[in-house]
Design a protein around this motif. Structure first.
Motif, short mmCIF file in Angstrom:
data_model
loop_
_atom_site.label_atom_id
_atom_site.label_comp_id
_atom_site.label_asym_id
_atom_site.label_seq_id
_atom_site.Cartn_x
_atom_site.Cartn_y
_atom_site.Cartn_z
N ARG A 331 0.83 -1.20 0.00
CA ARG A 331 0.00 0.00 0.00
C ARG A 331 0.87 1.26 0.00
O ARG A 331 0.60 2.23 -0.72
CB ARG A 331 -0.91 0.00 1.23
CG ARG A 331 -1.89 1.16 1.29
CD ARG A 331 -2.71 1.11 2.58
NE ARG A 331 -3.39 -0.16 2.70
CZ ARG A 331 -4.57 -0.44 2.13
NH1 ARG A 331 -5.15 0.49 1.38
NH2 ARG A 331 -5.13 -1.61 2.29
N GLU A 332 1.92 1.22 0.79
CA GLU A 332 2.77 2.39 0.94
C GLU A 332 3.46 2.76 -0.38
O GLU A 332 3.52 3.94 -0.75
CB GLU A 332 3.82 2.13 2.03
CG GLU A 332 3.27 2.05 3.44
CD GLU A 332 2.61 0.70 3.73
OE1 GLU A 332 1.98 0.58 4.80
OE2 GLU A 332 2.70 -0.22 2.89
N MET A 335 0.97 4.16 -2.99
CA MET A 335 0.63 5.55 -2.72
C MET A 335 1.76 6.48 -3.17
O MET A 335 1.51 7.52 -3.78
CB MET A 335 0.34 5.74 -1.23
CG MET A 335 -0.96 5.08 -0.78
SD MET A 335 -1.13 5.02 1.03
CE MET A 335 -1.07 6.77 1.44
N TYR A 372 -1.98 -3.71 -5.47
CA TYR A 372 -2.32 -2.45 -4.82
C TYR A 372 -2.43 -1.38 -5.91
O TYR A 372 -1.55 -1.26 -6.78
CB TYR A 372 -1.26 -2.04 -3.80
CG TYR A 372 -1.27 -2.88 -2.55
CD1 TYR A 372 -2.14 -2.59 -1.50
CD2 TYR A 372 -0.43 -3.99 -2.44
CE1 TYR A 372 -2.16 -3.37 -0.36
CE2 TYR A 372 -0.44 -4.78 -1.30
CZ TYR A 372 -1.31 -4.47 -0.26
OH TYR A 372 -1.33 -5.26 0.87
N CYS A 376 -4.05 9.38 -6.13
CA CYS A 376 -3.73 10.66 -5.48
C CYS A 376 -4.35 11.81 -6.24
O CYS A 376 -4.26 11.87 -7.48
CB CYS A 376 -2.22 10.87 -5.44
SG CYS A 376 -1.45 10.35 -3.91
N VAL A 380 -6.82 13.66 -1.50
CA VAL A 380 -6.57 12.36 -0.88
C VAL A 380 -5.43 11.64 -1.58
O VAL A 380 -5.21 11.81 -2.78
CB VAL A 380 -7.85 11.49 -0.93
CG1 VAL A 380 -8.24 11.18 -2.38
CG2 VAL A 380 -7.67 10.19 -0.15
N CYS A 381 -4.70 10.86 -0.82
CA CYS A 381 -3.71 9.94 -1.37
C CYS A 381 -3.92 8.61 -0.66
O CYS A 381 -3.74 8.51 0.57
CB CYS A 381 -2.28 10.45 -1.14
SG CYS A 381 -1.06 9.52 -2.10
N THR A 382 -4.32 7.61 -1.42
CA THR A 382 -4.70 6.34 -0.82
C THR A 382 -4.34 5.20 -1.77
O THR A 382 -3.82 5.44 -2.87
CB THR A 382 -6.22 6.34 -0.51
OG1 THR A 382 -6.55 5.12 0.17
CG2 THR A 382 -7.04 6.43 -1.80
N ARG A 384 -5.79 1.02 -2.83
CA ARG A 384 -6.77 -0.05 -2.63
C ARG A 384 -6.12 -1.41 -2.89
O ARG A 384 -5.40 -1.58 -3.87
CB ARG A 384 -7.95 0.13 -3.57
CG ARG A 384 -9.07 -0.87 -3.33
CD ARG A 384 -10.19 -0.71 -4.32
NE ARG A 384 -11.30 -1.61 -4.00
CZ ARG A 384 -12.33 -1.84 -4.80
NH1 ARG A 384 -12.39 -1.25 -5.98
NH2 ARG A 384 -13.29 -2.66 -4.44
N HIS A 410 -13.78 7.67 -7.41
CA HIS A 410 -13.27 8.87 -6.74
C HIS A 410 -13.82 10.13 -7.38
O HIS A 410 -14.21 11.09 -6.70
CB HIS A 410 -11.75 8.88 -6.77
CG HIS A 410 -11.11 8.17 -5.61
ND1 HIS A 410 -11.15 8.67 -4.32
CD2 HIS A 410 -10.43 7.00 -5.55
CE1 HIS A 410 -10.52 7.85 -3.51
NE2 HIS A 410 -10.06 6.82 -4.22
N ASP A 417 -15.07 1.32 -0.81
CA ASP A 417 -14.95 0.22 0.14
C ASP A 417 -15.90 -0.93 -0.14
O ASP A 417 -15.78 -2.00 0.45
CB ASP A 417 -15.22 0.74 1.57
CG ASP A 417 -14.18 1.78 1.99
OD1 ASP A 417 -13.02 1.61 1.59
OD2 ASP A 417 -14.55 2.72 2.70
#
Length: 418
Positions: A331-332, A335, A372, A376, A380-382, A384, A410, A417
């Protein structure tokens, strides 16, 4: 009215070519409320082709044949048609002009074998081929219709849309009442989950019909409504669509032939948003899909393929410590990839993909199919997490679909979710 579809070609039986023609024709005939009684595939053998013609002629009102109209020795459909109807060939100047125009456009000389394609069955009305050299044939006899088209899918589809469908539509008219179909395209939800989410189908449909058509990228919902007049049918179709959207609207991205990339592109253009993508596991497929849409230059800025860790650090400024601690498939990192491509390009949105496509590369904690997708924008920066199966190429395409859907959600403010 009953139809019979015959596909001719050794390559179809050998599995060298997928027979998409029959499904395409069947769908178009279904839209006209013409019942497809049977489809068959026949090899390039004259006696077998004529035998199949006879069987089909006896049980159908409309017979549609594809394949075997090319200029080579194994293209024997034309002669089989001539023998079946006990007619002869006649030369068509219009067909020859069409062939010459096509060759001129391609800067090529017309060959003798191509000129021979201008000889057509005398009993037939020629169907113009705007995309190739082989003409199609429309034959009416004994209150039946015999249609012959090339096996090349885009040539056949051109003839169906420009000539065959309008002609059949005129002939069927209001004889069979009104029938309308609408396909709602969904993604991100399995067929069984979608079925449960819709709940009581009798309450939704009434006399309408609903078919679930799953594919590797989602589920198509085909609604069919029949009635005595078009107005009533249209109203019922709208009613059913609204009820389905009330239950599962967030998973529906478009109708009929809408592609997810075209829907996303339209949303971006309407909102004056720009996008860039950073891809690892998809290897450029996401950028390819986005740029498949005409006019995508208005919103798509660039695509960067950063397959190695070194490329992620060098081009996207992914933190080396983060790569070491969490791994490239995390995930990191997703992003930081999305943030990096957005920052370097100056676009409104940055999207990234990183995953294990398989069949190798899996670990105890990270199975094949783990992906993943980073997102961004200014708010938001995420990222999934999704998990697919074991097929490498299918995983790549599913990742692209999931990434496009993440952008769609988005932009529209739909929860990611579910």
């Amino acid at each position: 009215m009953k139809a019979y579809i015959i596909s001719i070609g050794d390559e179809l039986l050998l599995g060298q070519t997928v027979n998409t023609n029959a499904s395409y024709i069947g769908e178009k005939l279904s839209d006209l409320n013409i019942d497809v009684a049977k489809t068959s595939v026949i090899r390039d053998n004259a006696s077998e082709i004529k035998d199949e013609f006879k069987i089909a002629w006896n049980i159908s009102d409309v017979l549609l044949v594809t394949g075997g109209l090319g200029p080579t020795h194994d293209d024997i459909t034309r002669n089989c048609v001539v023998e079946f109807f006990n007619t002869k060939l006649t030369f068509s100047e219009d067909v020859l002009d069409n062939i010459k125009a096509l060759f001129k456009k391609r800067n090529r000389e017309v060959t003798d074998v191509n000129e021979d394609q201008a000889n057509v069955p005398k009993i037939a009305q020629v169907i113009r081929n705007d995309k190739g050299t082989a003409p199609g044939y429309w034959i009416e006899k004994d209150a039946k219709i015999f249609i012959v088209m090339p096996g090349v899918p885009y040539e056949m589809e051109g003839m169906m849309n420009s000539f065959v469908i309008p002609r059949l539509q005129e002939m069927t008219g209001d004889k069979q009442g009104a029938v309308k179909r609408l396909v709602l395209n969904t993604t991100g939800i399995p067929e069984s989950y979608l079925f449960e989410k819709l709940g009581d189908l009798d309450e939704i449909l009434g006399e309408a019909k609903l078919a679930f058509l799953p594919n590797p990228y989602g589920v198509k919902l085909r609604i069919t409504v029949k009635g005595d007049d078009e107005g009533t049918v249209n109203n019922k179709l709208i009613e059913v669509e609204q009820k389905i959207r009330a239950k599962a609207g967030r998973f529906i991205y478009g109708k009929n032939d809408d592609s997810l990339e075209s829907v996303v592109g339209k949303l971006l253009e309407e909102r004056d948003l720009t996008i860039s993508v950073a891809e690892s596991c998809t290897g450029g497929s996401l950028a390819n899909h986005l740029t498949n849409v005409s006019g995508s230059g208005k919103y798509f800025d660039r695509g960067v393929v950063c397959y190695s860790n070194a490329a992620k650090v060098e081009i996207l400024k992914v933190n080396e410590d983060v790569l070491i601690e969490h791994g490239a498939v995390s995930r990191e990192v997703a992003m930081q990839m999305a943030e990096g491509v957005r920052s370097t390009s100056g676009t409104d949105i940055g999207v990234s993909t990183t995953g294990i496509m398989g069949p190798t590369g899996a670990t105890t904690d990270k199975p094949v199919g783990l992906v993943y997708i980073g997102f961004c924008d200014e708010k938001v920066c995420t990222a999934r997490k999704v998990v697919f199966g074991g097929d490498r190429l299918l995983n790549k395409q599913r990742t692209v679909q999931a990434a496009l859907d993440l952008v769609r959600r988005h932009v529209l403010g739909i929860s990611v979710d579910d």
